[in-house]
Motif scaffolding. Structure first.
Motif, PDB file in Angstrom:
ATOM      1  N   VAL A  61       0.858  -1.175   0.000  1.00 52.39           N
ATOM      2  CA  VAL A  61       0.000   0.000   0.000  1.00 52.39           C
ATOM      3  C   VAL A  61       0.901   1.233   0.000  1.00 52.39           C
ATOM      4  CG1 VAL A  61      -1.902   1.192   1.120  1.00 52.39           C
ATOM      5  CG2 VAL A  61      -1.693  -1.305   1.344  1.00 52.39           C
ATOM      6  N   ASP A  62       0.883   1.975  -1.096  1.00 55.59           N
ATOM      7  CA  ASP A  62       1.757   3.149  -1.224  1.00 55.59           C
ATOM      8  C   ASP A  62       1.130   4.372  -0.564  1.00 55.59           C
ATOM      9  OD1 ASP A  62       3.533   1.650  -2.750  1.00 55.59           O
ATOM     10  OD2 ASP A  62       2.462   2.105  -4.622  1.00 55.59           O
ATOM     11  N   ASP A  63       2.013   5.257  -0.046  1.00 56.82           N
ATOM     12  CA  ASP A  63       1.605   6.561   0.495  1.00 56.82           C
ATOM     13  C   ASP A  63       0.549   6.446   1.583  1.00 56.82           C
ATOM     14  OD1 ASP A  63       3.286   7.840  -1.402  1.00 56.82           O
ATOM     15  OD2 ASP A  63       1.703   7.664  -2.913  1.00 56.82           O
ATOM     16  N   ALA A  64       0.638   5.421   2.385  1.00 63.09           N
ATOM     17  CA  ALA A  64      -0.304   5.239   3.487  1.00 63.09           C
ATOM     18  C   ALA A  64       0.288   5.820   4.770  1.00 63.09           C
ATOM     19  CB  ALA A  64      -0.609   3.765   3.678  1.00 63.09           C
ATOM     20  N   PRO A  65      -0.564   6.194   5.740  1.00 63.16           N
ATOM     21  CA  PRO A  65      -0.060   6.787   6.978  1.00 63.16           C
ATOM     22  C   PRO A  65       0.538   5.786   7.951  1.00 63.16           C
ATOM     23  CG  PRO A  65      -2.452   6.694   7.013  1.00 63.16           C
ATOM     24  CD  PRO A  65      -2.036   6.257   5.641  1.00 63.16           C
ATOM     25  N   PHE A  66       0.471   4.491   7.637  1.00 64.60           N
ATOM     26  CA  PHE A  66       1.043   3.436   8.474  1.00 64.60           C
ATOM     27  C   PHE A  66       1.765   2.432   7.575  1.00 64.60           C
ATOM     28  CE2 PHE A  66      -3.020   4.678  10.386  1.00 64.60           C
ATOM     29  CZ  PHE A  66      -2.676   4.931  11.708  1.00 64.60           C
ATOM     30  N   GLU A  67       2.666   1.664   8.161  1.00 66.17           N
ATOM     31  CA  GLU A  67       3.067   0.410   7.519  1.00 66.17           C
ATOM     32  C   GLU A  67       1.877  -0.529   7.656  1.00 66.17           C
ATOM     33  OE1 GLU A  67       6.550  -1.318   9.160  1.00 66.17           O
ATOM     34  OE2 GLU A  67       7.817   0.416   8.749  1.00 66.17           O
ATOM     35  N   ILE A  68       1.432  -1.107   6.550  1.00 66.66           N
ATOM     36  CA  ILE A  68       0.194  -1.893   6.583  1.00 66.66           C
ATOM     37  C   ILE A  68       0.485  -3.364   6.322  1.00 66.66           C
ATOM     38  CG2 ILE A  68      -2.098  -2.185   5.576  1.00 66.66           C
ATOM     39  CD1 ILE A  68      -2.170   0.749   4.986  1.00 66.66           C
ATOM     40  N   TYR A  69      -0.113  -4.198   7.167  1.00 68.03           N
ATOM     41  CA  TYR A  69       0.072  -5.646   7.101  1.00 68.03           C
ATOM     42  C   TYR A  69      -1.298  -6.325   7.039  1.00 68.03           C
ATOM     43  CZ  TYR A  69       4.841  -4.669   8.708  1.00 68.03           C
ATOM     44  OH  TYR A  69       6.126  -4.187   8.835  1.00 68.03           O
ATOM     45  N   ASN A  70      -1.261  -7.615   6.783  1.00 75.59           N
ATOM     46  CA  ASN A  70      -2.484  -8.419   6.745  1.00 75.59           C
ATOM     47  C   ASN A  70      -2.244  -9.727   7.483  1.00 75.59           C
ATOM     48  OD1 ASN A  70      -5.141  -9.188   5.937  1.00 75.59           O
ATOM     49  ND2 ASN A  70      -4.254 -10.454   4.314  1.00 75.59           N
ATOM     50  N   LEU A  71      -3.241 -10.136   8.275  1.00 76.42           N
ATOM     51  CA  LEU A  71      -3.232 -11.481   8.851  1.00 76.42           C
ATOM     52  C   LEU A  71      -4.216 -12.307   8.025  1.00 76.42           C
ATOM     53  CD1 LEU A  71      -3.214 -11.091  12.747  1.00 76.42           C
ATOM     54  CD2 LEU A  71      -1.583 -12.347  11.360  1.00 76.42           C
ATOM     55  N   PRO A  72      -3.722 -13.110   7.084  1.00 82.27           N
ATOM     56  CA  PRO A  72      -4.607 -13.708   6.066  1.00 82.27           C
ATOM     57  C   PRO A  72      -5.492 -14.824   6.592  1.00 82.27           C
ATOM     58  CG  PRO A  72      -2.365 -14.488   5.808  1.00 82.27           C
ATOM     59  CD  PRO A  72      -2.306 -13.444   6.868  1.00 82.27           C
TER      60      PRO A  72
END
Length: 541
Positions: A323-334
């Motif tokens: 996810v580019d230009d987001a306010p957080f580092e973004i992760y997923n728990l699939p």
């Protein structure tokens, strides 16, 4: 650890995973609720009857625990702001109180989104004292529709509805204000598009998606969620867009340490946020369907953060999202499986008996049956998400099996209704309020031409004889619809008739045209009511 407690706000069913998680982590539970008869009271190590709106009493209780209080927590309630208030006063970990207020009051929330240019609908605040001024011709006459009105401080879709025209404006706004604790509603533009629920954990400058579900919402002018499916079936590009907008909304509200939950739509203009709450989702998502689909106890991970600890499983299993230009580092728990939740609903009346529950519970892939309505309960076609009659949850490695299992379970449950009930008969006659045009809908929606053909053919059919199998008397004009057209509870016309023959084998002689008119309107409940009233000679047909 032996004397360490977690203060859990709420003792309803949605708190059971919280109580269980606390115990698995080695803590005792201090559960508070204004209702001493709430379903989870017996599971608490200690219970106190405190109104969850009474923040000062909650703080006094929390401080009386001294060092024995390790955290404060809730899930699926309106009271995340109370959690943050208590945590702030006691030096415990949570979102800030101001941020939690932003995520609790829809006016504050929309203002934060607007200030940060986060996509959400245009809105205005309506206080109970302002309603009369909005009815002025120059105001109401210039208003475009459709609009949505909802209380600023409630959940479960209570008081939330679509306003399709001017005639619906006043009763809709009055209803929304009535459901608001502060006497305020929010009026906003309607967002057209598929809707999703997203759970997440905000921790240490990162955002981890912990559940992304398709919501299944029907029956305008209300927004009744008949279920959700986890994980979403949306494509990856759209999913990333929705997650990025969610992240921007979280940032705008100031949520930094805990959970965040979104209801969000994908419109013709792209993602638009319905709302973001500073709590785990209700509706069986965070405590049931996501753990089933992912194998991860989300409540436990969120509780570790409330305890000021590291969410170990989350850190170990999460995967970075592009996810580019987001306010957080973004992760997923699939998710590795599919879990489906489906609700069953009823026409108005009073329950005399419940059929098919055992068969439904024993269906393949069914994990849970939650029953809300019981014999002697008064039921109604739902206008919000707390008026549904029950829910089934299923899980499978294959999506189609999970969905089919949950829907088949729902289709097997039949609430038989008592005779001589004015509300049932009003419904079956097709009456509706001017402000609720075409609500509730028919069980089987037929266009005018097909319905006319049905009435013509059944009129010539004459009578359904005493004890005659109804499933063997399907009119020719309905054969092509008998297996494909489904009612609110996923029942086909053919299955409806087979269930009728099973539940009511000794029925009286019945007029075929009346029988089929009532079947189209009220499904299995309607024709059982029709037959039962005739048997008892209490019919008004």
């Amino acid at each position: 650890m032996e004397d360490s407690y977690i203060l859990i706000l709420g003792a309803g069913l949605m708190q059971r995973p919280s109580i269980e998680a606390a115990r698995e982590l080695g803590y005792k539970t201090l559960v508070v609720d204004a209702n001493p008869n709430a379903v989870c009271v017996p599971f608490a190590d200690r219970f106190e009857g405190v109104d969850l709106k009474d923040k000062e009493s909650l703080v006094a209780l929390a401080k009386s625990m001294g060092k024995n209080l390790a955290a404060v927590f809730t899930a699926g309630t309106d009271f995340s702001a109370s959690v943050s208030y208590v945590a702030e006063k006691c030096g415990l970990n949570a979102h800030s109180y101001e941020a939690a207020l932003n995520a609790s009051n829809k006016i504050r929330m929309r203002a934060c989104f607007e200030k940060s240019s986060v996509p959400s609908p245009s809105f205005q605040k309506i206080h109970s004292t302002q309603i009369a001024s909005l009815l002025a011709p120059e105001v109401l006459g210039s208003m475009s529709f459709p609009k949505v009105v909802k209380p600023v401080d409630n959940m479960g879709a209570r008081g939330c509805r679509l306003i399709r025209c001017r005639d619906e404006f006043l009763p809709a706004v009055e209803d929304a204000v009535r459901f608001s604790r502060s006497g305020c509603a929010i009026l906003e533009d309607y967002m057209e598009g598929p809707e999703f629920s997203i759970d997440s954990i905000v921790w240490n400058g990162t955002l981890t998606i912990t559940g992304f579900a398709d919501r299944h919402i029907f029956y305008e002018p209300y927004f009744i969620e008949t279920g959700h499916t986890m994980p979403t079936s949306v494509d990856e590009k759209m999913k990333i867009e929705l997650i990025k907008t969610f992240a921007e909304g979280i940032k705008s509200l100031g949520l930094t340490s805990g959970v965040a939950k979104a209801d969000i739509k994908y419109t013709s203009k792209g993602p638009m946020i319905g709302e973001i709450a500073a709590r785990l989702s209700g509706g069986y998502m965070s405590g049931w369907t996501y753990p089933y689909a992912s194998g991860i106890n989300l409540t436990k991970e969120a509780m570790l953060i409330a305890l000021g600890k590291e969410p170990g499983t989350l850190l170990e299993k999460r995967v970075r999202l592009p996810v580019d230009d987001a306010p957080f580092e973004i992760y997923n728990l699939p998710c590795v499986k599919t879990s489906a939740e489906r609700a069953w609903i009823s026409i108005p009346g009073k329950v005399s008996e419940i059929n098919g529950l055992d068969e439904a519970r024993e269906g393949p892939f069914v994990k849970n049956a939650f029953i809300r309505s019981r014999v002697s309960d008064t039921v109604d076609f739902p206008r919000n998400n707390v008026e549904k009659c029950g829910n089934f949850i299923s899980v499978s490695e294959k999506k189609n099996l999970a969905v089919e299992s949950a829907e088949d379970a729902v289709s097997n449950v039949v609430l038989r209704l008592e005779c001589d009930n004015s509300e049932t008969e009003r419904f079956l006659s097709g009456e509706c309020l001017k402000s609720e045009d075409k609500f509730p809908p028919d069980a089987f929606e037929l266009d005018e031409k097909i319905f006319g053909e049905l009435m013509d053919e059944t009129g010539k059919m004459g009578m359904i004889l005493q004890d005659e199998k109804a499933a063997k008397k399907i009119p020719i004009c309905m054969e092509k619809y008998a297996d494909n057209l489904k009612d609110w509870n996923h029942r086909s016309i053919r299955k409806t008739l087979l269930l009728f023959d099973e539940i009511c084998p000794g029925h009286p002689e019945m007029d075929a045209a009346q029988f089929w008119r009532i079947l189209v309107r009220g499904g299995i409940q309607g024709i059982l009511y029709f037959a039962d009233c005739k048997s008892q000679k209490r019919e008004r047909w």
